[in-house]
Design a protein around this motif. Structure first.
Motif, mmCIF file in Angstrom:
data_model
loop_
_atom_site.group_PDB
_atom_site.id
_atom_site.type_symbol
_atom_site.label_atom_id
_atom_site.label_comp_id
_atom_site.label_asym_id
_atom_site.label_seq_id
_atom_site.Cartn_x
_atom_site.Cartn_y
_atom_site.Cartn_z
ATOM 1 N N ALA A 166 1.541 10.874 5.395
ATOM 2 C CA ALA A 166 0.531 11.270 4.216
ATOM 3 C C ALA A 166 0.993 10.178 2.945
ATOM 4 O O ALA A 166 0.026 9.572 2.484
ATOM 5 C CB ALA A 166 0.644 12.730 3.780
ATOM 6 N N TRP A 167 2.195 10.072 2.689
ATOM 7 C CA TRP A 167 2.413 9.438 1.488
ATOM 8 C C TRP A 167 2.158 7.837 1.706
ATOM 9 O O TRP A 167 1.830 7.106 1.008
ATOM 10 C CB TRP A 167 3.879 9.500 1.255
ATOM 11 N N ALA A 168 2.579 7.567 2.972
ATOM 12 C CA ALA A 168 2.189 6.237 3.847
ATOM 13 C C ALA A 168 1.103 5.775 3.674
ATOM 14 O O ALA A 168 0.489 4.761 3.110
ATOM 15 C CB ALA A 168 3.032 5.944 5.206
ATOM 16 N N VAL A 169 -0.065 6.661 4.334
ATOM 17 C CA VAL A 169 -1.391 6.369 4.002
ATOM 18 C C VAL A 169 -2.011 6.165 2.625
ATOM 19 O O VAL A 169 -2.757 5.421 2.084
ATOM 20 C CB VAL A 169 -2.214 7.285 4.683
ATOM 21 N N TRP A 170 -1.306 7.206 1.577
ATOM 22 C CA TRP A 170 -1.778 7.159 0.270
ATOM 23 C C TRP A 170 -1.354 5.647 -0.355
ATOM 24 O O TRP A 170 -2.013 5.039 -1.014
ATOM 25 C CB TRP A 170 -0.931 8.225 -0.492
ATOM 26 N N PHE A 176 -4.500 -1.274 -1.342
ATOM 27 C CA PHE A 176 -5.825 -2.139 -1.031
ATOM 28 C C PHE A 176 -6.652 -2.204 -2.434
ATOM 29 O O PHE A 176 -7.349 -2.902 -2.602
ATOM 30 C CB PHE A 176 -6.713 -0.968 -0.129
ATOM 31 N N ARG A 177 -6.150 -1.112 -3.215
ATOM 32 C CA ARG A 177 -6.893 -1.135 -4.553
ATOM 33 C C ARG A 177 -6.387 -2.170 -5.658
ATOM 34 O O ARG A 177 -7.000 -2.779 -6.600
ATOM 35 C CB ARG A 177 -6.967 0.025 -5.110
ATOM 36 N N ARG A 182 -4.948 -11.100 1.764
ATOM 37 C CA ARG A 182 -4.618 -10.512 3.250
ATOM 38 C C ARG A 182 -3.459 -10.168 3.268
ATOM 39 O O ARG A 182 -3.062 -9.244 4.003
ATOM 40 C CB ARG A 182 -5.317 -11.543 4.098
ATOM 41 N N PRO A 183 -2.251 -11.066 2.830
ATOM 42 C CA PRO A 183 -0.940 -10.666 3.142
ATOM 43 C C PRO A 183 -0.473 -9.209 2.927
ATOM 44 O O PRO A 183 -0.019 -8.506 3.439
ATOM 45 C CB PRO A 183 -0.061 -11.791 2.685
ATOM 46 N N VAL A 184 -0.800 -8.937 1.528
ATOM 47 C CA VAL A 184 -0.426 -7.718 0.923
ATOM 48 C C VAL A 184 -1.088 -6.571 1.762
ATOM 49 O O VAL A 184 -0.522 -5.551 2.145
ATOM 50 C CB VAL A 184 -1.086 -7.578 -0.435
ATOM 51 N N ARG A 185 -2.658 -6.791 2.043
ATOM 52 C CA ARG A 185 -3.379 -5.689 2.824
ATOM 53 C C ARG A 185 -2.680 -5.585 4.231
ATOM 54 O O ARG A 185 -2.852 -4.225 4.975
ATOM 55 C CB ARG A 185 -4.797 -6.110 2.949
ATOM 56 N N ALA A 186 -2.390 -6.789 5.032
ATOM 57 C CA ALA A 186 -1.565 -6.640 6.274
ATOM 58 C C ALA A 186 -0.291 -5.657 6.210
ATOM 59 O O ALA A 186 -0.253 -4.790 6.949
ATOM 60 C CB ALA A 186 -1.529 -7.945 6.810
ATOM 61 N N LEU A 187 0.548 -5.990 5.094
ATOM 62 C CA LEU A 187 1.843 -5.029 4.997
ATOM 63 C C LEU A 187 1.053 -3.681 4.677
ATOM 64 O O LEU A 187 2.033 -2.549 5.207
ATOM 65 C CB LEU A 187 2.314 -5.797 3.823
ATOM 66 N N ALA A 188 0.269 -3.497 3.743
ATOM 67 C CA ALA A 188 -0.130 -2.184 3.659
ATOM 68 C C ALA A 188 -0.531 -1.278 4.993
ATOM 69 O O ALA A 188 -0.350 -0.241 4.999
ATOM 70 C CB ALA A 188 -1.480 -2.209 2.632
ATOM 71 N N VAL A 189 -1.364 -1.916 5.588
ATOM 72 C CA VAL A 189 -1.435 -1.405 6.956
ATOM 73 C C VAL A 189 -0.538 -1.175 7.886
ATOM 74 O O VAL A 189 -0.143 0.030 8.571
ATOM 75 C CB VAL A 189 -2.523 -2.377 7.769
ATOM 76 N N LEU A 190 0.474 -2.051 7.706
ATOM 77 C CA LEU A 190 1.794 -1.883 8.834
ATOM 78 C C LEU A 190 2.393 -0.778 8.324
ATOM 79 O O LEU A 190 3.239 -0.159 9.110
ATOM 80 C CB LEU A 190 2.626 -3.188 8.590
ATOM 81 N N HIS A 191 2.611 -0.370 6.957
ATOM 82 C CA HIS A 191 3.451 0.537 6.258
ATOM 83 C C HIS A 191 3.443 1.762 7.134
ATOM 84 O O HIS A 191 4.246 2.549 7.586
ATOM 85 C CB HIS A 191 3.260 0.738 4.959
ATOM 86 N N PRO A 192 2.343 2.686 7.189
ATOM 87 C CA PRO A 192 2.262 3.766 7.840
ATOM 88 C C PRO A 192 2.390 3.762 9.357
ATOM 89 O O PRO A 192 2.701 4.556 10.004
ATOM 90 C CB PRO A 192 0.655 4.412 7.750
#
Length: 254
Positions: A166-170, A176-177, A182-192
């Motif tokens: 839950a914290w990872a998806v948050w 994303f906000r 793209r690199p930041v968002r790719a890492l964001a998706v990888l985190h959860p």
């Protein structure tokens, strides 16, 4: 009242970091019931052919270096990333913070309600199949959990939903906000995804826990967005797009 808001921000961070666990530990330790619920979740996953926990646990346990990395991630990443993003929002993007703060508080309150009313033991406490408690092995602790062996710690029986996920998806939503790179968002998706691998392979959560935790976080953010979109003033989120706010151009994190 900036001073009051600053103190409230301190209070909610302390709630997440310490008070939540202290309150959760006041819950009744019902190990037998929690183990029954854990077996029921695992049986449901097996019936759906979606039960990767034991295979992941066995595979990671056979690789010592990977075990060390996975346990380190499980122990540290969720708190470090989440609190780091809270600090960044507070310091550089305070206009984005109110609905995201409300969503994270709601996630933890919902989790607390489930933990107290429907305890679930993690896979590492089950005997059939036998899971390895990788975190205990890395720390040199006893990995065995005979009946009644749970110390007076209700958090041991709080597998469902997974607040790690839950914290990872948050955190993914926050990133994303904060950035459209793209690199930041790719890492964001990888985190959860990496967190999900860690919580299952260390035998601390089921796949169902992760799915429930992710859905819980997403629903909480949507509800918070819609609530704040009805409030006039700076930082109001537009009802037509998750992740858009005013000012439209992000600053300080690109």
């Amino acid at each position: 009242m900036p001073g009051l808001r600053s103190w409230l921000d301190v209070v909610w961070v302390v709630w997440l970091a310490w008070i939540f666990d202290a309150i959760n530990n006041l819950g009744e330790v019902r190990q037998g019931l929690a183990e029954t619920h854990g077996r029921e979740l695992l049986d449901l996953e097996r019936a759906l052919h979606l039960a990767p926990e034991h295979a992941l646990n066995t595979w990671v346990a056979a690789h010592h270096a990977l075990t060390e990395v996975v346990v380190f991630w499980y122990t540290n990443a969720h708190g470090t990333v989440t609190f780091g993003l809270i600090a960044w929002l507070w310091w550089r993007r305070p206009e984005l913070l109110p609905p995201l703060r409300a969503a994270l508080i709601a996630v933890n309150l919902a989790g607390l309600a489930v933990f107290w009313t429907w305890p679930v033991a993690p896979p590492r406490m089950l005997q059939n199949p036998q899971f390895l408690d990788l975190a205990a092995l890395v720390r040199g602790e006893s990995p065995h959990w005979p009946p009644g062996a749970v110390s007076l710690d209700a958090n041991q029986l709080s597998a469902f939903p997974s607040l790690h996920i839950a914290w990872a998806v948050w955190s993914t939503i926050v990133l994303f906000r904060l950035s459209n790179r793209r690199p930041v968002r790719a890492l964001a998706v990888l985190h959860p995804l990496v967190t999900g691998f860690a919580v299952m392979s260390t035998a601390n959560h089921y796949l169902a826990d992760g799915v429930a935790g992710g859905v819980l976080a997403a629903v909480a953010v949507v509800i918070a967005d819609r609530t704040w979109s009805r409030r006039p003033g700076p930082g109001t989120l537009t009802p037509s797009g998750v992740g858009r706010s005013h000012p439209a151009e992000p600053h300080g994190f690109r």
